[in-house]
Enzyme design. Structure first.
Site, short mmCIF file in Angstrom:
data_model
loop_
_atom_site.label_atom_id
_atom_site.label_comp_id
_atom_site.label_asym_id
_atom_site.label_seq_id
_atom_site.Cartn_x
_atom_site.Cartn_y
_atom_site.Cartn_z
N GLY A 57 -0.57 34.45 -20.79
CA GLY A 57 -1.89 35.07 -20.82
C GLY A 57 -1.95 36.43 -21.50
O GLY A 57 -2.97 36.79 -22.08
N ASP A 113 -2.16 40.56 -18.38
CA ASP A 113 -3.57 40.31 -18.72
C ASP A 113 -4.51 40.68 -17.57
O ASP A 113 -5.51 41.34 -17.77
CB ASP A 113 -3.78 38.84 -19.13
CG ASP A 113 -3.16 37.84 -18.16
OD1 ASP A 113 -2.70 38.26 -17.07
OD2 ASP A 113 -3.14 36.64 -18.48
N ASP A 116 -4.94 40.17 -10.02
CA ASP A 116 -5.89 39.48 -9.13
C ASP A 116 -5.44 39.72 -7.69
O ASP A 116 -5.63 40.81 -7.16
CB ASP A 116 -5.89 38.00 -9.55
CG ASP A 116 -6.98 37.18 -8.89
OD1 ASP A 116 -8.03 37.71 -8.58
OD2 ASP A 116 -6.76 35.97 -8.69
N LYS A 144 -9.13 42.87 -10.93
CA LYS A 144 -10.16 42.37 -10.00
C LYS A 144 -9.84 42.93 -8.62
O LYS A 144 -9.25 42.23 -7.79
CB LYS A 144 -10.12 40.84 -9.95
CG LYS A 144 -10.74 40.15 -11.13
CD LYS A 144 -11.11 38.70 -10.80
CE LYS A 144 -10.02 37.74 -11.21
NZ LYS A 144 -10.44 36.32 -11.16
N PHE A 165 -13.95 34.19 -12.05
CA PHE A 165 -12.85 33.62 -12.82
C PHE A 165 -13.20 33.70 -14.30
O PHE A 165 -14.23 33.19 -14.74
CB PHE A 165 -12.58 32.17 -12.41
CG PHE A 165 -11.29 31.66 -12.97
CD1 PHE A 165 -10.08 31.97 -12.36
CD2 PHE A 165 -11.28 30.89 -14.13
CE1 PHE A 165 -8.88 31.52 -12.90
CE2 PHE A 165 -10.09 30.44 -14.67
CZ PHE A 165 -8.89 30.76 -14.05
N VAL A 166 -12.35 34.38 -15.07
CA VAL A 166 -12.65 34.63 -16.48
C VAL A 166 -11.66 33.92 -17.40
O VAL A 166 -10.53 33.64 -17.00
CB VAL A 166 -12.67 36.15 -16.80
CG1 VAL A 166 -13.84 36.83 -16.12
CG2 VAL A 166 -11.36 36.82 -16.39
N ASP A 172 -6.62 31.58 -19.35
CA ASP A 172 -6.93 30.15 -19.46
C ASP A 172 -7.58 29.59 -18.20
O ASP A 172 -7.50 30.17 -17.13
CB ASP A 172 -5.63 29.36 -19.68
CG ASP A 172 -4.78 29.30 -18.41
OD1 ASP A 172 -4.47 30.38 -17.85
OD2 ASP A 172 -4.47 28.19 -17.94
N ARG A 178 -7.67 30.00 -24.14
CA ARG A 178 -6.89 31.21 -24.43
C ARG A 178 -7.25 31.78 -25.79
O ARG A 178 -7.08 32.97 -26.04
CB ARG A 178 -5.39 30.89 -24.42
CG ARG A 178 -4.83 30.45 -23.07
CD ARG A 178 -3.30 30.44 -23.13
NE ARG A 178 -2.68 29.74 -22.02
CZ ARG A 178 -2.42 30.30 -20.84
NH1 ARG A 178 -2.74 31.55 -20.62
NH2 ARG A 178 -1.82 29.60 -19.88
P1 IMP Z 1 -2.32 37.14 -9.00
O1 IMP Z 1 -0.92 36.72 -8.68
O2 IMP Z 1 -3.31 36.51 -8.03
O3 IMP Z 1 -2.53 38.62 -9.11
O4 IMP Z 1 -2.75 36.45 -10.35
C1 IMP Z 1 -2.24 36.85 -11.54
C2 IMP Z 1 -2.26 35.72 -12.53
O5 IMP Z 1 -3.25 34.73 -12.20
C3 IMP Z 1 -2.67 36.22 -13.88
O6 IMP Z 1 -1.53 36.60 -14.61
C4 IMP Z 1 -3.37 35.05 -14.48
O7 IMP Z 1 -2.45 34.19 -15.10
C5 IMP Z 1 -3.98 34.33 -13.31
N1 IMP Z 1 -5.40 34.71 -13.09
C6 IMP Z 1 -5.90 35.49 -12.13
N2 IMP Z 1 -7.23 35.63 -12.24
C7 IMP Z 1 -7.57 34.92 -13.33
C8 IMP Z 1 -8.84 34.66 -14.01
O8 IMP Z 1 -9.93 35.14 -13.64
N3 IMP Z 1 -8.76 33.88 -15.10
C9 IMP Z 1 -7.61 33.33 -15.57
N4 IMP Z 1 -6.42 33.54 -14.99
C10 IMP Z 1 -6.41 34.32 -13.88
MG MG Z 2 -0.90 35.99 -16.70
#
Ligand code: IMP
Ligand code: MG
Length: 194
Positions: A57, A113, A116, A144, A165-166, A172, A178
């Protein structure tokens, strides 16, 4: 009489057709990337940093960001998986590809990228710390904060976005979108499409 035959050429669906709303256009992204690059350049002058990017990403972001950092630096990559095919984090992170070079005594800047829940970055930061780098900092294009479960310190943050969700600019949904040059939200009917 010769019947006239009309051939209807159907153009393939473009990824752009599935977008309901653009949150950040290419120009807004470029502006943010230039801002982050200027700060990183000032902070890392003389430090020969290694930018560790998380595949896949962060790829477009890394490619643009590094060209805004005109100092000696190197690159390395990690590939992790935490999402499967859904839009919700599983909380279980796996390393699919590890670093190619030692980061011992190096100044590491993680380029991501989107932040979350924080599960992915907690895992990645712990993994990097075990290898005794001189420092580890984090640069994320998107954040986020409403979704955070694990607290994570962000050193360089591009843009805070709402809990949506973006896709696009590397991000992706089911490995698609992407290649969009902007960041946007999908039309609801796209979810659940085979
Ligand atoms: P986390 O572990 O929940 O912080 O998520 C991180 C990973 O989830 C990012 O590196 C992305 O690959 C994916 N991700 C989280 N939110 C989004 C979104 O809104 N769109 C696409 N991928 C996301
Ligand atoms: Mg990622």
């Amino acid at each position: 009489m010769v019947a006239s035959v009309t051939t209807q050429i159907q153009s393939p669906r473009s990824p752009t057709d599935d977008i309901a709303e653009v949150l950040l256009d290419a120009q807004a992204i470029a502006g943010k990337v230039a801002e982050l690059g200027a700060r990183i350049t000032a902070d890392y002058a003389g430090k020969d940093p290694v930018l560790v990017s998380i595949l896949k990403g962060a790829l477009p972001f890394l490619a643009d960001l590094m060209r805004q950092i005109p100092i000696p630096l190197s690159l390395d990559f990690l590939e992790v998986s935490s999402y499967g095919n859904s839009t919700e984090s599983s909380g279980v992170v796996r390393i699919l590809k590890d670093l190619a070079h030692s980061i011992k005594d190096r100044h590491v800047l993680v380029v991501e990228d989107i932040l979350d829940t924080g599960f992915t970055l907690r895992y990645v930061l712990e993994h990097l710390d075990q290898q005794k780098p001189a420092s580890v900092k984090l640069c994320t294009l998107l954040d986020k904060p409403a979704r955070r479960i694990v607290p994570i310190t962000v050193d360089y943050r591009g843009v805070e976005i709402p809990d949506r969700f973006v896709v696009g600019y590397g991000l992706d949904y089911n490995e698609r979108y992407r290649n969009l040059p902007f960041i946007g939200v999908l039309k609801p009917e796209v979810y659940g499409r085979p």
